[in-house]
Motif scaffolding. Structure first.
Motif, PDB file in Angstrom:
ATOM      1  N   ARG A 603      -8.128 -28.924  26.785  1.00 30.03           N
ATOM      2  CA  ARG A 603      -7.489 -30.221  26.523  1.00 30.03           C
ATOM      3  C   ARG A 603      -6.164 -29.972  25.799  1.00 30.03           C
ATOM      4  O   ARG A 603      -6.072 -29.100  24.934  1.00 30.03           O
ATOM      5  N   SER A 604      -5.157 -30.747  26.193  1.00 29.47           N
ATOM      6  CA  SER A 604      -3.856 -30.561  25.559  1.00 29.47           C
ATOM      7  C   SER A 604      -3.396 -31.893  24.973  1.00 29.47           C
ATOM      8  O   SER A 604      -3.604 -32.938  25.597  1.00 29.47           O
ATOM      9  N   PRO A 605      -2.812 -31.933  23.784  1.00 33.88           N
ATOM     10  CA  PRO A 605      -2.560 -30.760  22.960  1.00 33.88           C
ATOM     11  C   PRO A 605      -3.810 -30.344  22.179  1.00 33.88           C
ATOM     12  O   PRO A 605      -4.711 -31.141  21.972  1.00 33.88           O
ATOM     13  N   ALA A 606      -3.788 -29.089  21.745  1.00 32.17           N
ATOM     14  CA  ALA A 606      -4.839 -28.608  20.842  1.00 32.17           C
ATOM     15  C   ALA A 606      -4.458 -28.999  19.415  1.00 32.17           C
ATOM     16  O   ALA A 606      -3.271 -29.128  19.095  1.00 32.17           O
ATOM     17  N   ASN A 607      -5.471 -29.199  18.592  1.00 29.98           N
ATOM     18  CA  ASN A 607      -5.195 -29.470  17.174  1.00 29.98           C
ATOM     19  C   ASN A 607      -5.086 -28.160  16.416  1.00 29.98           C
ATOM     20  O   ASN A 607      -5.912 -27.259  16.589  1.00 29.98           O
ATOM     21  N   ILE A 608      -4.061 -28.097  15.610  1.00 34.84           N
ATOM     22  CA  ILE A 608      -3.795 -26.853  14.864  1.00 34.84           C
ATOM     23  C   ILE A 608      -3.771 -27.166  13.370  1.00 34.84           C
ATOM     24  O   ILE A 608      -3.217 -28.184  12.957  1.00 34.84           O
ATOM     25  N   ILE A 609      -4.360 -26.296  12.600  1.00 37.28           N
ATOM     26  CA  ILE A 609      -4.243 -26.400  11.131  1.00 37.28           C
ATOM     27  C   ILE A 609      -3.693 -25.054  10.650  1.00 37.28           C
ATOM     28  O   ILE A 609      -4.232 -23.997  10.997  1.00 37.28           O
ATOM     29  N   THR A 610      -2.630 -25.130   9.885  1.00 38.51           N
ATOM     30  CA  THR A 610      -1.982 -23.886   9.455  1.00 38.51           C
ATOM     31  C   THR A 610      -1.841 -23.856   7.941  1.00 38.51           C
ATOM     32  O   THR A 610      -1.474 -24.857   7.324  1.00 38.51           O
ATOM     33  N   MET A 611      -2.130 -22.711   7.382  1.00 43.77           N
ATOM     34  CA  MET A 611      -1.729 -22.447   5.999  1.00 43.77           C
ATOM     35  C   MET A 611      -0.825 -21.223   6.050  1.00 43.77           C
ATOM     36  O   MET A 611      -1.233 -20.175   6.559  1.00 43.77           O
ATOM     37  N   ALA A 612       0.372 -21.369   5.532  1.00 45.09           N
ATOM     38  CA  ALA A 612       1.305 -20.240   5.504  1.00 45.09           C
ATOM     39  C   ALA A 612       2.161 -20.383   4.254  1.00 45.09           C
ATOM     40  O   ALA A 612       2.535 -21.497   3.882  1.00 45.09           O
ATOM     41  N   ALA A 613       2.429 -19.281   3.610  1.00 44.60           N
ATOM     42  CA  ALA A 613       3.218 -19.335   2.373  1.00 44.60           C
ATOM     43  C   ALA A 613       3.662 -17.927   2.034  1.00 44.60           C
ATOM     44  O   ALA A 613       3.283 -16.962   2.711  1.00 44.60           O
ATOM     45  N   ASP A 614       4.440 -17.827   0.989  1.00 47.80           N
ATOM     46  CA  ASP A 614       4.799 -16.496   0.503  1.00 47.80           C
ATOM     47  C   ASP A 614       3.591 -15.917  -0.243  1.00 47.80           C
ATOM     48  O   ASP A 614       2.846 -16.663  -0.896  1.00 47.80           O
TER      49      ASP A 614
END
Ligand code: AHR
Length: 659
Positions: A603-614
């Protein structure tokens, strides 16, 4: 496809990092058509210990420290208030208390008309909010005269924020109540208890609670802190520790029977974290047990967590006295375990089930697991564990027993314990690891090699240490959280072996901690989750029901040859979604070729969860969500696509079957 790839590269350039060059590019294959073992609903849970003011001064919402004057220094936490115009004295007495279980009380004798009394400092101050309601209660006895008994909340700089008069109903000890509504918010207010007018007044159990405790329970828990736990949707709650279970000697061990029934009767005990560390002495740290075993069970029920109590097994902390109960005197300890099961599960007609019912919970708490000892080791542990296991299994064969694997994830103690526990057919073995982030990154395959037919594993205490274990300079930074996330992909991939995991410790008061790092920090008014908290939350709220195999190729390697890209995957059968968790522990954005087998049309779009940091980034009271998850979507046109994983990131892709 080409467009999407272009978008991915743009994203990488935007975060200012280059793609890892030369090795052909990493790829991750997720085999959604090959569902594997079930993931235990208890997989992601909580470890609670009264350390860092986690209970008294923290989760337990009591705002008065040493309310019963039962600390060894009965006036600790209190200051006598005897302004120059006042005449009289404030003293501690023991004769004819309101309850013999609570022998000390304070007497205020005033020979003048100016106010005289005492002030409580709270737990590094008393946090109050303007307009909120605070319930004061105290046992009071007017011995002489008819003075007024006054309670006041006073700001740190000396301004009265709220005032109330306690109505004392009659002669002898009476429990009095008053309501205080402060006009201002103050994180470090104080409580004054004064008498005005000539006379003699005795006071005890002077207590102050916010009205808005968790679920509005009088004398209950701090709602904002419990909410943080509930938001994690924990599978279990391990309590009450930790080393606190063991005690530095046996007289200071945790005894659950002393923590139930009326709070006035629960005898206060020094907290082992009071004196454990020379570098962080906390001389005013005692356990009131206002948060006792009944409340722990109730908390578990509230937040949907399976209770996992840990009991002393006849051994004091082996880092301290290592005091042992001789084997022929172990029976009372074993009886405590049997009685606890009855307290939790027994009918209201049973001795201990009746006590539970009297406390307001006739229904059983459905206890399924019990821990025997905390961080024990050596043959002394094995011979004690064996006796506990025999007695408990004989009476309650369905109770799963959690056994200790010592304080380290390797080494002599660990290597001795595991074969012994295998021999004894322990249900679950509790492993602890406080290690540097690199250790976590290097050991994500730890459970790939475990025996599938032996005891299950409980990763009962783990946390990446940015400096070293027990260093007061450890930080809850993103690098540590990311390393834990990498390790957790290893737990998830091995869900047939690892059935439970919990970060440790859970709570810390900003002004009163002994140990760091910790999952959740708070002060008298605020609370925030660390980056580690959000990692736990993401894994727990995106658990899935069954493991799906993943295959990684061409991953970036550290100089020691260990990978720095990690993945795990699971299927959420209700949501009919594939959940892929990817940790990129490199400082580079990585364009990864993703291939999903078994979902022909995602299925599009896919759900994305991101954690990104220094890597060094942290959260704080001032910036509580600096490092926290961000939701987005991603267009997918087929089962093969490229995804650009940000540098130092945890990414969760939730992919449904297309309609
Ligand atoms: O989490 C802090 C302490 O670390 C626990 O009390 C103990 O089990 C471990 O050594």
């Amino acid at each position: 496809m080409a467009t999407r790839y272009w978008i991915s590269v743009t994203a990488i350039l935007l975060v200012g990092q280059a793609i890892q060059p030369s090795y052909g590019g990493p790829s991750i294959t997720v085999m959604a058509d090959r569902p594997g073992p079930k993931i235990s609903p208890t997989m992601w849970g909580l470890f609670f210990e009264d350390i860092n003011f986690g209970a008294d001064g923290g989760l337990y919402a009591e705002l008065v420290k040493n309310r019963g004057f039962e600390f060894p220094e009965p006036l600790m936490g209190w200051v006598k208030l005897s302004p120059s115009l006042a005449q009289g004295q404030v003293s501690i007495r023991e004769d004819d208390p309101f309850d013999p279980a609570n022998p000390h009380y304070v007497r205020i004798e005033s020979a003048g008309t100016a106010p005289l009394g005492l002030c409580n400092q709270g737990f590094r101050g008393i946090g109050v909010r303007a307009g909120r309601t605070y319930d004061l209660s105290a046992w009071v006895r007017i011995v002489n005269g008819s003075p007024s008994v006054i309670a006041q909340l006073v700001s740190e700089d000396g301004v009265t924020l709220a005032r109330a008069t306690l109505q004392v109903a009659g002669p002898g000890w009476t429990k009095c109540k008053a309501v205080l509504q402060p006009t201002e918010t103050d994180p470090k207010a104080r409580l004054y208890v004064l008498i005005e007018g000539k006379g003699i007044v005795d006071l005890d159990m002077i207590s102050l609670f916010p009205r808005d405790t968790w679920k509005g329970r009088p004398g209950g828990l701090r709602a904002d802190l419990v909410q943080m736990l509930a938001d994690l949707r924990p599978g279990f709650l391990r309590f009450p520790g930790g080393c606190i279970v063991e005690g530095s000697d046996l007289s200071k061990r945790y005894q659950w029977k002393n923590t139930i029934g009326p709070v006035e009767k629960r005898q206060c005990l020094i907290n082992r974290w009071n004196y454990e560390f020379l570098h962080r002495p906390t001389p005013d740290y005692y356990q009131s047990f206002g948060l006792g075993f009944f409340e722990f069970f109730q908390l578990c029920e509230d937040i949907g967590a399976e209770p996992l109590p840990i009991l002393n097994c006849g051994m004091a902390c082996q880092f301290n006295s290592g005091e042992l109960v001789p084997l022929d005197q172990l029976d009372p300890y074993i009886q405590d375990a049997l009685d606890l099961i009855e307290f939790a599960n027994g009918p209201v007609t049973s001795t201990w089930g009746q006590k539970r019912a009297q406390m307001g919970h006739p229904e059983p708490f459905n206890l399924k697991m019990l821990g025997i000892g905390n961080e024990q080791w050596g043959p002394q542990y094995i011979e004690r564990y064996e006796r506990f296991a025999k007695a408990i299994k004989a009476r309650y064969p369905q109770i799963q027993l959690v056994a200790a694997a010592g304080p380290d994830p390797d080494g002599q103690r660990f290597d001795y314990l595991w074969p012994q526990l295998r021999r004894l057919k322990a249900d679950i073995v509790d492993e602890h690891y406080y290690r540097p982030p690199a250790w976590f990154l290097d050991n994500t395959d730890r459970y790939d090699k475990y025996d599938r037919n032996g005891p299950k594993v409980f990763a009962g205490e783990y946390a990446a240490q940015s400096i070293q274990t027990v260093s007061p300079r450890n930080r809850n930074n993103w690098l540590c959280a990311l390393a834990e996330a990498a390790m957790m992909t290893g737990f998830e991939r091995n869900a047939d072996v690892v059935v439970m995991a919990s970060y440790a410790p859970l709570f810390a008061h900003e002004d009163a901690w002994q140990w760091r790092p910790n999952l959740i920090w708070f002060d008298n008014l605020n609370v925030y989750g660390t980056p580690n908290y959000y990692v736990q939350k993401l894994f727990s709220t995106n658990r899935g029901d069954v493991v799906v195999p993943v295959e990684l190729d061409g991953v970036p390697l550290a100089t020691n040859g260990r990978p720095r890209l990690y993945a795990s995957a699971s299927l959420d059968q209700k949501a009919k979604e594939l959940i892929v968790k990817v940790v990129n522990a490199t400082g580079n954005g990585l364009a990864v070729s993703m291939k999903i087998t078994g979902i022909s049309q995602p299925r599009s779009p896919a759900n994305i969860i991101t954690m990104a940091a220094d890597p060094e980034d942290e959260n704080s009271v001032a910036n509580p969500t600096k490092v926290s998850p961000v939701n987005s979507t991603f267009q997918i046109s087929g089962p093969e696509f490229t995804y650009a994983f940000k540098p130092y990131s945890l990414t969760i892709l939730r992919i449904g079957q297309g309609s």
